[in-house]
Scaffold this motif. Sequence first.
Motif, PDB file in Angstrom:
ATOM      1  N   UNK A 188      19.296  11.066   0.206  1.00 13.92           N
ATOM      2  CA  UNK A 188      17.901  11.084   0.639  1.00 13.92           C
ATOM      3  C   UNK A 188      17.502   9.727   1.196  1.00 13.92           C
ATOM      4  N   UNK A 189      18.003   8.652   0.613  1.00 13.96           N
ATOM      5  CA  UNK A 189      17.667   7.304   1.055  1.00 13.96           C
ATOM      6  C   UNK A 189      18.118   7.050   2.493  1.00 13.96           C
ATOM      7  N   UNK A 190      19.227   7.630   2.874  1.00  7.50           N
ATOM      8  CA  UNK A 190      19.714   7.450   4.245  1.00  7.50           C
ATOM      9  C   UNK A 190      18.806   8.120   5.263  1.00  7.50           C
ATOM     10  N   UNK A 191      18.095   9.184   4.855  1.00  7.76           N
ATOM     11  CA  UNK A 191      17.218   9.911   5.760  1.00  7.76           C
ATOM     12  C   UNK A 191      15.838   9.262   5.893  1.00  7.76           C
ATOM     13  N   UNK A 192      15.430   8.448   4.918  1.00  2.40           N
ATOM     14  CA  UNK A 192      14.086   7.875   4.911  1.00  2.40           C
ATOM     15  C   UNK A 192      13.997   6.680   5.851  1.00  2.40           C
ATOM     16  N   UNK A 218      13.525  -0.325   1.015  1.00  5.15           N
ATOM     17  CA  UNK A 218      14.101   0.037  -0.276  1.00  5.15           C
ATOM     18  C   UNK A 218      13.087   0.213  -1.377  1.00  5.15           C
ATOM     19  N   UNK A 219      12.074  -0.672  -1.435  1.00  7.43           N
ATOM     20  CA  UNK A 219      11.064  -0.584  -2.487  1.00  7.43           C
ATOM     21  C   UNK A 219      10.224   0.674  -2.338  1.00  7.43           C
ATOM     22  N   UNK A 241      -3.134  -8.118  -2.954  1.00 10.29           N
ATOM     23  CA  UNK A 241      -2.767  -9.502  -2.663  1.00 10.29           C
ATOM     24  C   UNK A 241      -1.258  -9.732  -2.753  1.00 10.29           C
ATOM     25  N   UNK A 242      -0.592  -8.922  -3.544  1.00  9.85           N
ATOM     26  CA  UNK A 242       0.843  -9.087  -3.728  1.00  9.85           C
ATOM     27  C   UNK A 242       1.662  -8.611  -2.551  1.00  9.85           C
ATOM     28  N   UNK A 243       1.075  -7.801  -1.694  1.00 12.15           N
ATOM     29  CA  UNK A 243       1.841  -7.261  -0.559  1.00 12.15           C
ATOM     30  C   UNK A 243       1.879  -8.179   0.592  1.00 12.15           C
TER      31      UNK A 243
END
Length: 101
Positions: free
Chosen positions: A32-36, A40-41, A99-101
């Motif tokens: 699924x990660x390859x399709x997104x 990574x986060x 603020x963290x982004x």
Amino acid sequence: MAINIPGLVVMAVFYIVILGTGIWASMRSKRVEKKCTGDGMEITLLAGRNINLLVGIFTLTATWVGGGFILGIAEATYNPTLGAVWALMPVPYVLTFFLGE
């Protein structure tokens, strides 16, 4: 003290099923990660789903409240002299996310 053989077998099968489920989920998430298209986060936190702002707010609120009850903080934070000040506590939490982004 005797060893309970049926109980030992059931526990071994249970842990093998849990291990197999983890391996299967890992392989599936790699596919699924390859399709997104996200980073990574984002893939780790959202698993490729689209969550709108309202659902995100409700999810974060439920996480904070649930964590507060589990840790016992929610019961200990009420102070009759401070009143509604504790109701504003989620505001700084939300600001730290922006603020963290």
